[in-house]
Structure formats: C-alpha cells, structure tokens
Design a protein around this motif. Sequence first.
Motif, short mmCIF file in Angstrom:
data_model
loop_
_atom_site.label_atom_id
_atom_site.label_comp_id
_atom_site.label_asym_id
_atom_site.label_seq_id
_atom_site.Cartn_x
_atom_site.Cartn_y
_atom_site.Cartn_z
N SER A 267 0.83 -1.20 0.00
CA SER A 267 0.00 0.00 0.00
C SER A 267 0.87 1.25 0.00
O SER A 267 1.93 1.28 0.63
N GLY A 268 0.41 2.27 -0.70
CA GLY A 268 1.16 3.51 -0.81
C GLY A 268 1.95 3.61 -2.09
O GLY A 268 2.33 4.71 -2.51
N ALA A 269 2.21 2.48 -2.73
CA ALA A 269 2.89 2.51 -4.03
C ALA A 269 1.91 3.02 -5.09
O ALA A 269 0.70 2.88 -4.96
N LYS A 270 2.44 3.59 -6.13
CA LYS A 270 1.61 4.18 -7.18
C LYS A 270 1.97 3.59 -8.53
O LYS A 270 3.16 3.43 -8.85
N ILE A 271 0.95 3.26 -9.32
CA ILE A 271 1.19 2.77 -10.68
C ILE A 271 1.36 3.97 -11.61
O ILE A 271 0.46 4.81 -11.74
N ILE A 272 2.51 4.06 -12.23
CA ILE A 272 2.81 5.16 -13.16
C ILE A 272 2.45 4.79 -14.58
O ILE A 272 1.90 5.59 -15.34
N ALA A 273 2.76 3.55 -14.96
CA ALA A 273 2.53 3.13 -16.34
C ALA A 273 2.18 1.65 -16.38
O ALA A 273 2.56 0.87 -15.50
N VAL A 274 1.44 1.27 -17.44
CA VAL A 274 1.05 -0.12 -17.68
C VAL A 274 1.49 -0.48 -19.10
O VAL A 274 1.09 0.19 -20.07
N ASP A 275 2.33 -1.50 -19.20
CA ASP A 275 2.86 -1.93 -20.51
C ASP A 275 3.48 -0.76 -21.29
O ASP A 275 3.32 -0.64 -22.51
N GLY A 276 4.15 0.13 -20.57
CA GLY A 276 4.86 1.22 -21.21
C GLY A 276 4.03 2.45 -21.49
O GLY A 276 4.55 3.46 -21.98
N TYR A 277 2.74 2.42 -21.17
CA TYR A 277 1.87 3.57 -21.39
C TYR A 277 1.42 4.14 -20.04
O TYR A 277 1.25 3.41 -19.06
N ALA A 278 1.20 5.47 -20.01
CA ALA A 278 0.75 6.12 -18.79
C ALA A 278 -0.48 5.40 -18.24
O ALA A 278 -1.36 4.97 -19.00
N TYR A 279 -0.54 5.29 -16.92
CA TYR A 279 -1.63 4.53 -16.29
C TYR A 279 -3.01 5.06 -16.67
O TYR A 279 -3.26 6.27 -16.71
N SER A 280 -3.89 4.14 -16.95
CA SER A 280 -5.32 4.41 -17.05
C SER A 280 -6.05 3.16 -16.60
O SER A 280 -5.51 2.04 -16.68
N LYS A 281 -7.26 3.33 -16.13
CA LYS A 281 -8.06 2.18 -15.68
C LYS A 281 -8.29 1.22 -16.84
O LYS A 281 -8.16 0.00 -16.69
N ASP A 282 -8.60 1.77 -18.00
CA ASP A 282 -8.83 0.92 -19.18
C ASP A 282 -7.57 0.18 -19.59
O ASP A 282 -7.62 -0.99 -19.98
N GLY A 283 -6.42 0.87 -19.46
CA GLY A 283 -5.16 0.23 -19.83
C GLY A 283 -4.84 -0.94 -18.92
O GLY A 283 -4.39 -2.00 -19.39
N LEU A 284 -5.08 -0.78 -17.62
CA LEU A 284 -4.80 -1.86 -16.68
C LEU A 284 -5.78 -3.01 -16.91
O LEU A 284 -5.41 -4.19 -16.85
N THR A 285 -7.04 -2.66 -17.19
CA THR A 285 -8.03 -3.70 -17.48
C THR A 285 -7.62 -4.52 -18.69
O THR A 285 -7.68 -5.76 -18.68
N SER A 286 -7.17 -3.85 -19.73
CA SER A 286 -6.75 -4.54 -20.95
C SER A 286 -5.54 -5.44 -20.69
O SER A 286 -5.45 -6.55 -21.22
#
Length: 645
Positions: A567-586
């Motif tokens: 807890s307290g860590a932050k997701i900056i990017a998912v698969d090289g792209y800036a974090y988004s809820k849709d991106g993490l879902t994909s």
Amino acid sequence: MNPRTLSRALAAFALSSSVISAAYAQNSAPQPVPIVSVIPEPQDRPLTTAMTLQVDATDIDRAIFHVRQTIPVEQGKPLILLYPQWLPGKHGPRGALAEMTGLMIRAGGNALRWTRDPVQVYAFHVDVPAGTASVDVEFQFTAPVRESEGRINVTPNMMNVQWEQVAVYPAGHFTRAIQVKPSITLPEGWTGVAALDGAKISGNRIEYGVTDFETLVDSPMFAGPHYKKWDLGNNVTLNVWADNAKYLEAKPEQIAAHRALVDESIILFGSKHFDRYEFLLGLTEELGGVGLEHHRSSENTRETDYFTEWDDNMSERGLLPHEFTHSWNGKFRRPATMWTPDYSTPMRDNLLWVYEGQTSFWDLVLGARSGLQSKEMVLGEWAKYAGSYAEQPGRTWRSVEDTTHDPIFGARKPKPFASQARGEDYYNESSLIWLDADMTIRQLSKGKKSLDDFAKAFFGVRDADWGVLTYDFDEVVRTLNAVQPYDWAKFLDTKLRQPGQPAPLNGLGKGGYKLVWKEEPNIFDKESMKESNVFNLTHSLGIILNKDATITSVMWNSPAFKANIVSGAKIIAVDGYAYSKDGLTSAIKAAKDNKTPVRLLMERNKRYTQIDIAYSGGLRYPHLEAIGQGETAIDRLLSPRRPKK
C-alpha cells in the motif's frame, strides 16, 4: 561423565552463578510503585440535585464549543469529575479528551485547584472548600477543523453535537442516576433537533427539560440552516439537513420507502422501544461521515445527492435500516458485558456478532423489504462478503469473535495487510452466518419458522420499555432453541469462536444461491467503486487503487503481494503507457494467455521499479447465481411483510 569431571563442572557453575549474582546485586533494581485507584466505583444512587449544562455553539468559523456547567457537590465526599471515555456505539475508548481545553473550575467566583488523575487521565480531582454546595465548570471543546485532526463535526452549514464531548460528570454514580438540565445556543437561523424532551425555544437558544446524563449522551443533535422533516408514522420523524437547500427536494416515492422501513421494522420486531424516534440525517460533502445508533435517534450522513440522484446511490441506503435496527438490537437488547454503569468502565465486546452482526443481517433484509434497496443490490452485497471471506487468508488464525476486540486495540485505523490481520469482520461475516441460521430454521421447520421469529422473541419483548435489557450467549442459544430445536450452541461456537473455519457460504446454498465469479462487477461492487472512486482488483491482482492510481490495499499472498507491492505505491505506467483504468483492465485480460505478464512501472518513496506480475486469471468479481428455477428461500426472506395498499 566421570565423578571428577562432574565435580569440576558443578564447581564452575557455582562460581559463575555467584559472579552473576554479585554483578546483578550491583545494578539498580527498582520495584514498581503500586497503582491505587482513588476514584470511587459507580453506584446506582442519585446525585443530590440536577447539574446544569449550557453549550454555546455559535462559533462555527473556528468550530469551538463553549461549555458552562454547574455541578452539585456532595458534602463529605471528594469531588472527582469524569470526561466520558468508553462510549456506547463506538465499542471502545473513543472519548475526545484531546480536544477539551481551558478547563476552569470555580466556587463562589474563586478558582479551585484541580489535578488530573495520573492513571485514569479522564478524571479530574478538584480541591473543594468545606461547605461548598456546587462548582461552576468552564471549558472549550475545540472540534477538528481538518480531517487530520479527526472527524469534522462543525461546518458553515451543519453541525453534529455529541453531548459527551461537551460535558463532564461526577464520579461515584451510575450515569442514569445523574440528573442534568441541558441547553444550547445555535447560530442565528439554524434548526437543531435532538431526541430530548421539554424543549423551549427562545430565539436561537434551546432549553430542554431535566433528563438523566445517560439519556443526554444518547440523544445527540444535528443542526443547520437548511432543514426539512417528514413524518414517517409510528412517531418516527426523518430530519434532514443539507449543505444547500436544493438537496432537500425529495420525491413522494422516496419518502414512502423510508416510511416502509419503519413499518417493516415494527412488523419484524412486533414492538417499539421508544416513545418517539428521530432520524438525524446530514446530506453533506463537508461534515465528517457518521452512522451511530441511539435508543430514540440515530446520527447519519450521506452524500448530497441522496435524494437528487436517487437511482445512482442505492448501495448507500443501507445505513438508515442499520441504525434503526439498533434501537432494538444494541440499545434495548445489549450484551451484559457491553452495558456499563458509567463512561469510565471498559466494555467487553465479545457478543458484537449479535449486536452488530445480526443488525448487519437485518439492515439488508429491511432494505429489501422496504424498497430502499432492490433484491439485486442486497444479493450483490452478500456476494461481495462471500467472495471476500472465501479468499481471506486471515481467517486461518483469527476467529470472528476475536475481531470483536478490534475496535479497542485497532482503533479503526488502516492496516498494512488487512486481509491477513482481519478487522471488524463481526459485522459482515456474521451477517452471512445469521443468514445460515435463518435458512437452517426454515429447513428444519419446513418453512414454518425463520429468524423473524427469533427477532420477535428476543428483541420484541416488553413493548414500550426503552430501558436496557441485557443478555448473554446462553440466552441467545435458548431463544434460538425455543424457535427451532437444534444444536445452536455448537453452531454459534464453531462458526464464530473457532478460527480456521470455511467461508460462511452455507446459508447462500440453503437459500437457493451459489457464489460464482464473473469478469464484470456485480451491481453493489459497481456502484460502490463509482461512489468511492476506487478500482477494486482484490480478487485478481490483489489490489485496490484510488483515483490517483495509488494502491490502498494489498491482498495477502496475492499476485501483487508476491511481487512485493505494498500500500502507498503508485502505478505510473502499464505496458509502457501512462496509467489508465482501461489500460490496466486490458493488460489483465491480455495476460489470460498465460504468457504475457501484467507489466507495471511503480513509484514508491520516489523510487521507480519495473514489476512484472505473473497472473493469468483475468478479472474476477463475486456474484450470487440462483441454483434452480422459481422463487428461492432467500427471495422469500427479502419479500415485504406489510400488506399491499
């Protein structure tokens, strides 16, 4: 070992022991100072005359309550004043002593010396001259002005007055034996409501009749300039305040659902343990959240769109059914170890699985029966709990009953790994266990009996008695057996007192439903995530994220846990792209091929780390699915009881 060797060993041991003893003798070795309490035990005897309490609540800009009290002095007895510490409904020592300031005690205009008890720091010893009939007490209660200081209970448009924060009382008495005459001055144009009798309003001052201190503390006030009330029948009133008057526009069908809640509750319990009841409801984005039970009232807050966006906040409408149920369960019927004669005596919370757990069962049932919530919403909420406990690691070492002590030592603060530590699971896990009890009664009685019969037999006794009737474990068992014979002692002991039990899903199965997992959230989870602005991936990656992509919870032994995410860590990017809820879902969906990891760039304490999570299970959310065709036992449980008009 030969005798000579043994003799030498013993001699060496004796020498070393004497050296150690000599060295120990040279060290300082204090003895404890005995703790001797000089605070008298409470006795059920009246105070000589009534106290007076005057509260000036007009300083809303600085959120300061100015308090004046006159307290009678018993001749020949020391005067010890107590500030409330152990508070009913809060299940622990939650007295707001840190916010009490400026204490001055006088007699005949002269300041008296007081000293705080060094052990019981909520107690003040007062040096009173001989012959003094009463003392005058003044102090300020400095309510929090920012969330880091505590719950906000004063804003420019609303306040929540909890009398235990603005009063002291003399030691040596049951609080029900202390008479008090309270009054309060509110800001101009404000309306205040409390379940106190004999109110006389003069301008912006409300003076109440004499009551006992226990009733005073059990009768909080909400106040504000934007106010509206509705009669719900049966001497029950819905009092609502809002940050702005526009949020008070309720439709007739919305009020009808609240009226149905009252009707359904009285049908369920078959009695009323109040002469009148006041729902105190604040619709606010500014006042701190509260849901707190009292015998003739309840403190409640919801968001400002409670009425205006009615179709979008059904998941939030379980609060009023919960607090109203507490008038019977928790206030009238209370565990014997949780009833205390004053607010300094510690409570023992073992039976909170009845007090809160069965209330959490009935709030869902009454929510559905009244129409405040749909059957689908209630099933979604039970699905959430079933899914949570089906995968909760902490249940291997900690029983449900052990979690009843959590309010005392956990103080409701966040925990690093709540799924392993467990928290106050006596609320929601007990709800599922009481569902199991209901369905067991229905099966054994061939549908002739249910937990409704227990509610009438246990909570519905002594109509119009608004005292407190205590109980213990054995009485719960006896009442269940009177409704339907069964080994209820073993049932309750096993499921509630023993760790390592399977998730309490039996009631769902007996009731015609089973727990299943789907990629889309159920109606309750979906609305809850929207309301709280979080992304719940507990049952997939094992994390919950807030709107800023900061992780607020990590499931023990989950894929995220095994990847050292906390807890307290932050997701900056998912698969090289800036974090988004849709991106993490994909990314989670793509990982179902069992080849592609969920690749995250994480930031924690200004350090950046690339983390690949090996997870291929896809999105997972709990749902309840009917086992067969037609009406189920749970459907019948949730059906209205009041006659159709």
